[in-house]
Design a protein around this motif. Structure first.
Motif, short mmCIF file in Angstrom:
data_model
loop_
_atom_site.label_atom_id
_atom_site.label_comp_id
_atom_site.label_asym_id
_atom_site.label_seq_id
_atom_site.Cartn_x
_atom_site.Cartn_y
_atom_site.Cartn_z
N GLU A 55 21.32 -3.71 21.58
CA GLU A 55 21.60 -2.87 22.74
C GLU A 55 22.94 -3.31 23.31
O GLU A 55 23.29 -4.50 23.23
N LEU A 56 23.68 -2.38 23.88
CA LEU A 56 24.93 -2.71 24.55
C LEU A 56 24.74 -2.53 26.05
O LEU A 56 24.05 -1.60 26.49
N PRO A 57 25.33 -3.41 26.86
CA PRO A 57 25.09 -3.34 28.30
C PRO A 57 25.74 -2.12 28.94
O PRO A 57 26.79 -1.65 28.48
N THR A 58 25.11 -1.64 29.98
CA THR A 58 25.70 -0.56 30.78
C THR A 58 26.83 -1.11 31.63
O THR A 58 27.86 -0.46 31.84
N GLU A 59 26.65 -2.34 32.12
CA GLU A 59 27.66 -3.03 32.92
C GLU A 59 27.62 -4.51 32.56
O GLU A 59 26.61 -5.02 32.07
N GLY A 60 28.71 -5.21 32.84
CA GLY A 60 28.73 -6.66 32.71
C GLY A 60 29.34 -7.16 31.41
O GLY A 60 29.83 -6.39 30.58
N ARG A 61 29.30 -8.49 31.24
CA ARG A 61 29.97 -9.16 30.13
C ARG A 61 29.01 -10.17 29.49
O ARG A 61 28.28 -10.88 30.19
N GLU A 63 28.97 -13.37 26.62
CA GLU A 63 29.73 -14.28 25.79
C GLU A 63 28.78 -15.09 24.91
O GLU A 63 27.68 -15.44 25.33
N ILE A 64 29.20 -15.37 23.67
CA ILE A 64 28.49 -16.29 22.78
C ILE A 64 29.47 -17.37 22.37
O ILE A 64 30.53 -17.06 21.80
N GLU A 65 29.15 -18.61 22.74
CA GLU A 65 30.02 -19.77 22.49
C GLU A 65 31.46 -19.49 22.94
O GLU A 65 32.42 -19.81 22.24
N GLY A 66 31.59 -18.91 24.12
CA GLY A 66 32.89 -18.69 24.73
C GLY A 66 33.62 -17.43 24.33
O GLY A 66 34.65 -17.09 24.92
N GLY A 67 33.13 -16.72 23.32
CA GLY A 67 33.79 -15.49 22.89
C GLY A 67 33.11 -14.25 23.45
O GLY A 67 31.88 -14.18 23.52
N ASP A 68 33.90 -13.30 23.88
CA ASP A 68 33.38 -12.05 24.44
C ASP A 68 32.81 -11.18 23.32
O ASP A 68 33.53 -10.76 22.42
N VAL A 69 31.50 -10.93 23.38
CA VAL A 69 30.84 -10.10 22.35
C VAL A 69 30.26 -8.82 22.95
O VAL A 69 29.49 -8.12 22.30
N THR A 70 30.65 -8.51 24.18
CA THR A 70 30.02 -7.43 24.93
C THR A 70 29.94 -6.14 24.13
O THR A 70 28.90 -5.45 24.15
N ARG A 71 30.99 -5.81 23.41
CA ARG A 71 31.03 -4.53 22.68
C ARG A 71 30.98 -4.72 21.17
O ARG A 71 31.18 -3.75 20.42
N LEU A 72 30.71 -5.93 20.72
CA LEU A 72 30.62 -6.16 19.28
C LEU A 72 29.28 -5.69 18.73
O LEU A 72 28.24 -5.82 19.38
N ALA A 73 29.32 -5.17 17.51
CA ALA A 73 28.08 -4.78 16.83
C ALA A 73 27.30 -6.03 16.44
O ALA A 73 27.83 -7.14 16.37
N ILE A 79 24.60 -13.79 14.84
CA ILE A 79 23.29 -13.98 15.45
C ILE A 79 22.24 -13.66 14.40
O ILE A 79 22.39 -12.71 13.64
N ALA A 80 21.18 -14.43 14.34
CA ALA A 80 20.06 -14.12 13.44
C ALA A 80 18.79 -14.00 14.27
O ALA A 80 18.62 -14.72 15.25
N MET A 81 17.93 -13.09 13.84
CA MET A 81 16.73 -12.79 14.63
C MET A 81 15.49 -12.84 13.75
O MET A 81 15.48 -12.33 12.63
N VAL A 82 14.46 -13.51 14.26
CA VAL A 82 13.17 -13.56 13.59
C VAL A 82 12.23 -12.65 14.36
O VAL A 82 11.94 -12.89 15.53
N PHE A 83 11.77 -11.59 13.68
CA PHE A 83 10.98 -10.57 14.35
C PHE A 83 9.49 -10.91 14.37
O PHE A 83 9.00 -11.71 13.57
N GLN A 84 8.79 -10.28 15.28
CA GLN A 84 7.35 -10.45 15.43
C GLN A 84 6.62 -10.15 14.12
O GLN A 84 5.67 -10.83 13.76
N SER A 85 7.07 -9.14 13.40
CA SER A 85 6.40 -8.72 12.17
C SER A 85 6.93 -9.43 10.92
O SER A 85 6.49 -9.13 9.81
N TYR A 86 7.90 -10.37 11.11
CA TYR A 86 8.59 -11.10 10.05
C TYR A 86 9.56 -10.22 9.27
O TYR A 86 10.61 -10.67 8.86
N ALA A 87 9.19 -8.92 9.02
CA ALA A 87 10.09 -7.96 8.35
C ALA A 87 10.54 -8.45 6.98
O ALA A 87 11.69 -8.25 6.58
#
Length: 349
Positions: A55-61, A63-73, A79-87
């Motif tokens: 999701e992208l924010p409606t407002e605000g900024r 950062e991940i480890e000091g870098g602006d990622v607000t509009r990055l895909a 970033i890695a994500m472990v889902f509830q269903s494991y997928a």
């Protein structure tokens, strides 16, 4: 370089007129396991998705480890994500599942599988690479999902309700595995759950959310022993919230009037006057009505749970929920007792 793994600056996410996340500002430290906790609809999953770039924010900024990622895909954020269903891909072997992200990212298959094998060994899955996900236990599938995430060398690892599909005994073992791995590798982890016990067990830092905002942030001990208000007190485990009066508090002890009784109990300093007071179920000791000071009550319900006993005790201050060790004296329903408070928490609001 910033010490924050993740920083939110006045971040809002709106879906139409509904603000799922409302003006959030916080820093989450590097190398820590931070849990977002709260009831359904509080905004914790939306916050996790904002970190992930789903999701992208409606407002605000952001950062991940000091870098602006607000509009990055999502794919640009490391970033890695472990889902509830494991997928996990059911038609792929464990090794193919774990190496998949590296191959898609352009790595040679032989190199990717070598890294995947090393990660499987790290997570105690050595020798299982040729199996299909259906041939693994629930805990093993969970670790495969973690291996698939970690092999990508993410800056931050995200968990979305990772233990909800496991039974109680396996849930305890897997949460210990996740915590041990996080400490051993120094990972920055954001973990979402609605299970208070799970959150207390694994976290360096807890963020309790309510209506899209932060209700309180702190260590597990801080939130359990010193909740900001009745919502946090009740959400961080059971709490009896009583209305009473603080008569005096000094040196870690206090005198309170509640339910027509005057009690002395350990408590932090609080101004004299009316107050809402939280008492944990395990901080109430039941003694016989002849043993002097205490809040009088009558046992309405008694239950034996193996390691503990649970009681509901009717008092002038209201119904109290009490938990005692199984080795403590047992009380029958209808027994007249005195309730002694071994710790009282004055609520700030």
């Amino acid at each position: 370089m910033t010490d924050a793994a993740i920083r939110f600056e006045r971040v809002t996410k709106a879906f139409g007129v509904v603000r799922a996340v409302d003006d959030l500002t916080f820093d989450l430290p590097r190398g820590a396991l931070v849990t977002l906790l709260g009831p359904s609809g509080c905004g914790k999953t939306t916050t996790l998705r904002l970190v992930a770039g789903l999701e992208l924010p409606t407002e605000g900024r952001i950062e991940i480890e000091g870098g602006d990622v607000t509009r990055l895909a999502a794919a640009e954020r490391r970033i890695a994500m472990v889902f509830q269903s494991y997928a996990l891909f059911p038609h792929m072997t464990v090794l193919e599942n774990v190496s998949y992200g590296l191959v898609v990212g352009g790595a040679r298959r032989q190199s990717a599988e070598g890294e995947a094998q090393a990660m499987l060994k790290t997570l105690g899955l050595e020798g299982l690479g040729a199996r299909l996900p259906a041939e693994l236990s629930g805990g093993q599938q969970q670790r495969v999902a973690v291996a698939r995430a970690l092999v990508l060398r993410p800056k931050v690892l995200l968990f979305d309700e990772p233990l909800s599909n496991l039974d109680a005994r396996l849930r305890r073992r897997v949460r210990e595995d996740i915590r041990d791995l996080q400490k051993r590798l120094g990972l920055s982890v954001v973990y979402v759950t609605h299970d208070q016990q799970e959150a207390l067990a694994v976290s360096d830092l807890l963020v309790v959310m309510r209506d899209g905002r932060i209700a309180q942030k702190g260590t597990p001990t801080e939130l359990y022993d010193d909740p900001a208000d009745a919502f946090v007190a009740d959400f961080m485990g059971e709490a009896n919230v009583l209305e009473g009066e603080v008569l005096a508090s000094d040196g870690g002890m206090g005198r309170i009037a509640v339910g027509g009784a005057v009690l002395e109990a350990p408590m932090r300093a609080h101004p004299a006057g009316r107050a809402s007071l939280a008492v944990r179920p395990e901080a109430i000791r039941l003694v016989s009505a002849e043993q002097g000071a205490g809040l009088p009550g009558r046992v309405q319900r008694a239950a034996f749970l193996g390691q503990t006993r649970e009681y509901e005790v009717a008092t002038e201050a209201g119904m109290l929920f009490v938990v005692t060790p199984a080795a403590a004296p047992a009380w029958e329903e209808g027994a007249e007792v005195l309730c002694r408070m071994e710790r009282v928490i004055p609520l700030r609001t």
